[in-house]
Design a protein around this motif. Structure first.
Motif, PDB file in Angstrom:
ATOM      1  N   UNK A 264      28.846  38.538  45.820  1.00  0.00           N
ATOM      2  CA  UNK A 264      29.861  37.764  46.560  1.00  0.00           C
ATOM      3  C   UNK A 264      30.744  37.206  45.602  1.00  0.00           C
ATOM      4  N   UNK A 265      32.011  37.256  46.040  1.00  0.00           N
ATOM      5  CA  UNK A 265      33.196  36.623  45.282  1.00  0.00           C
ATOM      6  C   UNK A 265      33.562  35.164  45.807  1.00  0.00           C
ATOM      7  N   UNK A 266      33.922  34.188  45.080  1.00  0.00           N
ATOM      8  CA  UNK A 266      34.479  33.020  45.622  1.00  0.00           C
ATOM      9  C   UNK A 266      35.609  32.034  44.982  1.00  0.00           C
ATOM     10  N   UNK A 267      35.981  31.093  45.657  1.00  0.00           N
ATOM     11  CA  UNK A 267      37.192  30.338  44.932  1.00  0.00           C
ATOM     12  C   UNK A 267      38.389  31.568  44.842  1.00  0.00           C
ATOM     13  N   UNK A 268      38.758  31.229  43.499  1.00  0.00           N
ATOM     14  CA  UNK A 268      39.917  32.296  43.128  1.00  0.00           C
ATOM     15  C   UNK A 268      39.781  33.646  43.117  1.00  0.00           C
ATOM     16  N   UNK A 269      38.444  33.904  42.948  1.00  0.00           N
ATOM     17  CA  UNK A 269      38.160  35.600  43.034  1.00  0.00           C
ATOM     18  C   UNK A 269      37.797  36.108  44.198  1.00  0.00           C
ATOM     19  N   UNK A 270      37.831  35.119  45.438  1.00  0.00           N
ATOM     20  CA  UNK A 270      37.318  35.681  46.727  1.00  0.00           C
ATOM     21  C   UNK A 270      38.486  36.637  47.176  1.00  0.00           C
TER      22      UNK A 270
ATOM     23  N   UNK B 168      39.742  34.882  52.774  1.00  0.00           N
ATOM     24  CA  UNK B 168      39.954  33.420  52.739  1.00  0.00           C
ATOM     25  C   UNK B 168      38.686  32.652  52.885  1.00  0.00           C
ATOM     26  N   UNK B 169      37.835  33.180  53.984  1.00  0.00           N
ATOM     27  CA  UNK B 169      36.751  32.419  54.305  1.00  0.00           C
ATOM     28  C   UNK B 169      35.642  32.307  53.222  1.00  0.00           C
ATOM     29  N   UNK B 170      35.814  32.998  52.187  1.00  0.00           N
ATOM     30  CA  UNK B 170      34.907  33.106  51.090  1.00  0.00           C
ATOM     31  C   UNK B 170      35.324  32.342  49.945  1.00  0.00           C
ATOM     32  N   UNK B 171      36.217  31.503  50.068  1.00  0.00           N
ATOM     33  CA  UNK B 171      36.783  30.880  48.941  1.00  0.00           C
ATOM     34  C   UNK B 171      35.994  29.373  48.755  1.00  0.00           C
ATOM     35  N   UNK B 172      35.512  28.949  49.841  1.00  0.00           N
ATOM     36  CA  UNK B 172      34.780  27.750  49.642  1.00  0.00           C
ATOM     37  C   UNK B 172      33.044  28.286  49.550  1.00  0.00           C
ATOM     38  N   UNK B 173      32.793  27.665  48.303  1.00  0.00           N
ATOM     39  CA  UNK B 173      31.437  28.090  47.713  1.00  0.00           C
ATOM     40  C   UNK B 173      30.369  27.872  48.879  1.00  0.00           C
ATOM     41  N   UNK B 174      30.222  26.380  49.286  1.00  0.00           N
ATOM     42  CA  UNK B 174      29.278  26.069  50.353  1.00  0.00           C
ATOM     43  C   UNK B 174      29.315  27.280  51.799  1.00  0.00           C
ATOM     44  N   UNK B 175      30.377  27.727  52.072  1.00  0.00           N
ATOM     45  CA  UNK B 175      30.200  28.705  52.906  1.00  0.00           C
ATOM     46  C   UNK B 175      29.417  30.165  52.447  1.00  0.00           C
ATOM     47  N   UNK B 176      29.882  30.412  51.079  1.00  0.00           N
ATOM     48  CA  UNK B 176      29.100  31.844  50.566  1.00  0.00           C
ATOM     49  C   UNK B 176      27.640  31.590  50.357  1.00  0.00           C
ATOM     50  N   UNK B 177      27.409  30.125  50.188  1.00  0.00           N
ATOM     51  CA  UNK B 177      25.927  29.995  49.725  1.00  0.00           C
ATOM     52  C   UNK B 177      25.189  29.763  51.258  1.00  0.00           C
TER      53      UNK B 177
END
Length: 207
Positions: A34-40, A43-52
């Motif tokens: 899963x890619x997060x923040x700027x590498x997402x 849009x819904x995966x920018x937030x690390x808390x949501x990815x985790x």
């Protein structure tokens, strides 16, 4: 979790490219990525808390959901390898502000006022905690992008909110390291220096 953090001489686009290249390597090893923040990639995966969300314990079920499919690698659960989260982000600044009261509710209210998830400043995560050994409460924060919300801006917001409750700010705390650029902004703001930059710091010419 693997974050790529660009420092001096490196652009964010380079960090994103590194994250994506590593992600493909890990995916080829059979691990969901899963890619997060700027590498997402969404849009819904920018937030690390949501990815985790769900953590390791909820990964098996999440991989079966359309919203939980990985960005790279198989959507299958392996109890030995789990999944890998890879991203690119600014340096995280752990910054805390102490309040001259023992009322935890005040710290929690102020934390809600400044954190982004509650409608506050972008790139700010905050919670109120007790520091019983100091007989104070604290607004404990992670500033995930100081270019969006600089240290002095959130400091002044907390000072203003605390004043509404008749509570003083009695100190602050920087946990770990912070980039010089972020502290440049603090100096420029509080000293009202018009043309200040790190180029005016002696040590910057020696490193």
């Amino acid at each position: 979790m693997v974050p790529f953090v660009p420092l001096r001489g490196m652009e964010m686009t380079e960090a994103v490219d590194c994250a994506h290249r590593l992600g493909q390597i890990v995916a080829e090893m059979g691990v969901p990525v899963y890619f997060y923040e700027e590498a997402a990639l969404s849009p819904e995966r920018r937030n690390l808390a949501e990815v985790r969300r769900g953590e390791y314990e909820g990964l098996r079920e999440r991989l079966t959901e359309s919203s939980g499919r990985p960005d790279a690698g198989p959507a299958t659960f392996n109890p030995r390898s789990g999944a890998c989260i890879i991203g690119a982000r600014r340096p995280l600044i752990a910054f805390n502000v102490n309040l001259g009261t023992t009322d935890l509710d005040i710290a929690q209210r102020i934390a809600r006022a400044v954190r982004h998830s509650s409608g506050g400043f972008r790139a700010v995560k905050a919670m109120g905690v007790e520091l019983k050994e100091l007989n104070v409460v604290q607004v404990s924060m992670n500033l995930t992008d100081y270019t969006q919300t600089p240290i002095h801006r959130v400091m002044e917001a907390i000072r203003s909110e605390a004043a509404r409750y008749g509570v003083p700010v009695v100190g602050s705390e920087l946990v770990g390291l912070a980039p010089l650029e972020a502290l440049d902004e603090v100096v420029r703001y509080y000293l009202q220096l018009h043309d200040f930059s790190s180029a005016k710091i002696i040590e910057s010419h020696l490193l």
